[in-house]
Design an enzyme around this catalytic site. Structure first.
Site, short mmCIF file in Angstrom:
data_model
loop_
_atom_site.label_atom_id
_atom_site.label_comp_id
_atom_site.label_asym_id
_atom_site.label_seq_id
_atom_site.Cartn_x
_atom_site.Cartn_y
_atom_site.Cartn_z
N GLU A 285 0.83 -1.21 0.00
CA GLU A 285 0.00 0.00 0.00
C GLU A 285 0.87 1.26 0.00
OE1 GLU A 285 -3.19 0.02 -0.47
OE2 GLU A 285 -3.23 -2.17 -0.49
N ASP A 366 3.65 -4.26 -5.89
CA ASP A 366 4.22 -5.55 -5.47
C ASP A 366 5.74 -5.51 -5.58
OD1 ASP A 366 1.77 -6.65 -4.89
OD2 ASP A 366 1.65 -7.87 -6.71
#
Length: 425
Positions: A285, A366
């Site tokens: 995040e 990611d």
């Protein structure tokens, strides 16, 4: 003679329904596959795969029914010109209660109130079945019927409080906008978006969920250390009681400038086996923040909104357009509704493009978490969340490309492995 705008809109709606139903059928076939995708064999347990398959198929059957009812209702309302009939009836009701139906704001609010009641009546059976049958059958629903009703009542009351001033402002802006209408409308919606982003997590969200500070401990220390290392201006760290309604899990962040907050669902904490897996999700995040994904997405949405308002200003005074839908006059709110229907193909195309961008952002976030040293933890967390949320294991590539804003698990794990391979080379 009015041009056949209505016929064109109905044609677009039906064609889009046929196309999306075709994609749904492809996805349904993928969901029925009896085995896991090869990359997930040995990663996902057979028991979790069976439960995921059953849950996904239940939702798929429900989706077919819901979409069929929706397209039938929408086409019936437009074809039989229910909207102009309802507009007239709402005006008559305003007059009967002693108000001035010539006042477009009052007339519009009466129309929208009736539309909201109708929408609640139509949507309620589907919401009840989804929550208390499908979600309950697969162990996700934690709501009681009274909590469901309370949330629904709160939502209606919020609409009654927030809706009228927003609608009144939009109508007033259109009435006085002149040649700069698109700019004024966009400016108003821009300010409104910033306002809602500010007050929603502070005022509205706590009406439905309880937010408590994350207790002192290892997890809090690790998240604060990670945020500090990235110079993320973390001010508050909350846990939200998502488990009171569902066992699905999530995490998110919000706030402007130097006043950022992170929220963890209590179900996320319960489902991850150790603190590092949770921290890897937060690292993902924070990757969105560090790479300015939120800013880019916000700018893209604002640009699309401005273009839509520009298009609306070109057609809002088209008498033929209103006549085609059965209207003798040209109410502002009806103009907005009709315009949204006329750009259905463009909306679907833009939604597809935004999904492509969103998927690219997910891969980048990611990779960001991986570069911070959380590759193995993120893999474990992604697998755990996929299992616990019973997310679809088999996905049709066409369906996922069109609908998914997040890449399927197989693609995310493969991307992390490919990054590892390139590093070793």
């Amino acid at each position: 003679m009015a041009l056949p705008y209505l016929e064109a809109v109905l044609c677009f709606m039906i064609l889009m329904y046929i196309f999306e139903t075709y994609l749904d059928i492809r996805q349904h076939r993928a969901l029925k596959l009896p085995t896991l995708p090869k990359p997930l064999v040995g990663v996902i347990s057979d028991e979790k795969f069976k439960r995921s398959r059953d849950y996904s198929l239940d939702k798929s059957y429900f989706h077919f029914v819901h979409e069929a009812v929706t397209i039938l209702m929408d086409t019936t309302i437009l074809y039989y010109k229910v909207l102009p009939w309802f507009w007239k009836r709402s005006g008559e009701l305003v007059t009967k209660v002693g108000l001035n139906a010539e006042n477009e704001i009052i007339h519009t609010l009466a129309f929208l109130a009736g539309a909201m009641v109708w929408s609640q009546i139509i949507d309620l059976p589907f919401s009840l079945y989804s929550t208390f049958v499908i979600e309950a059958r697969h162990g996700f629903n934690k709501q009681t019927i009274w909590l469901f009703i309370r949330d629904m009542v709160k939502g209606i009351l919020l609409s009654m409080i927030l809706g009228p001033p927003i609608v009144a402002a939009i109508i007033y802006i259109v009435q006085i906008g002149g040649p700069y209408l698109a700019i004024y409308l966009w400016g108003f919606m821009f300010v409104l978006a910033l306002l809602m982003m500010t007050i929603y997590p502070i005022v509205i969200a706590p009406l439905f969920n309880k937010f408590t500070p994350l207790p002192e401990g290892v997890l809090r220390e690790k998240i604060e250390k990670l945020a500090a290392s990235l110079k993320f201006p973390l001010k508050k760290l909350f846990v939200v009681d998502g488990s009171t309604r569902s066992s699905h899990s999530n995490a998110y962040m919000y706030g402007f400038f130097k006043n950022k907050r992170i929220v963890l669902y209590d179900t996320l904490i319960q489902q991850c086996s150790n603190e590092d897996e949770i921290v890897s999700v937060i690292a993902h995040e924070l990757g969105h923040w560090k790479l300015n994904h939120t800013v880019y997405s916000f700018i893209a949405v604002q640009l699309l909104m401005f273009l839509q308002f520009g298009g609306y200003t070109l057609v809002r005074n088209s008498k033929d357009l209103f006549e085609s839908f059965g209207f003798e006059d040209q109410p502002i709110i009806i103009g907005l509704i009709i315009f949204q229907h006329t750009i259905i193909p463009l909306q679907h195309l833009l939604s597809f493009c935004l999904n492509l961008v969103s998927r690219a952002f997910e891969f980048q976030a990611d990779a960001f978490a991986k570069n911070l040293g959380y590759a193995s933890q993120l893999r474990a967390a992604l697998v755990k969340l996929q299992e616990e949320n019973l997310s679809a294991m088999n996905t049709d590539p066409w369906y996922s490309a069109y609908h998914y804003s997040h890449p399927p698990l197989v693609e995310r794990l493969q991307a992390l492995e490919d990054a590892d391979s390139k590093k070793e080379d």
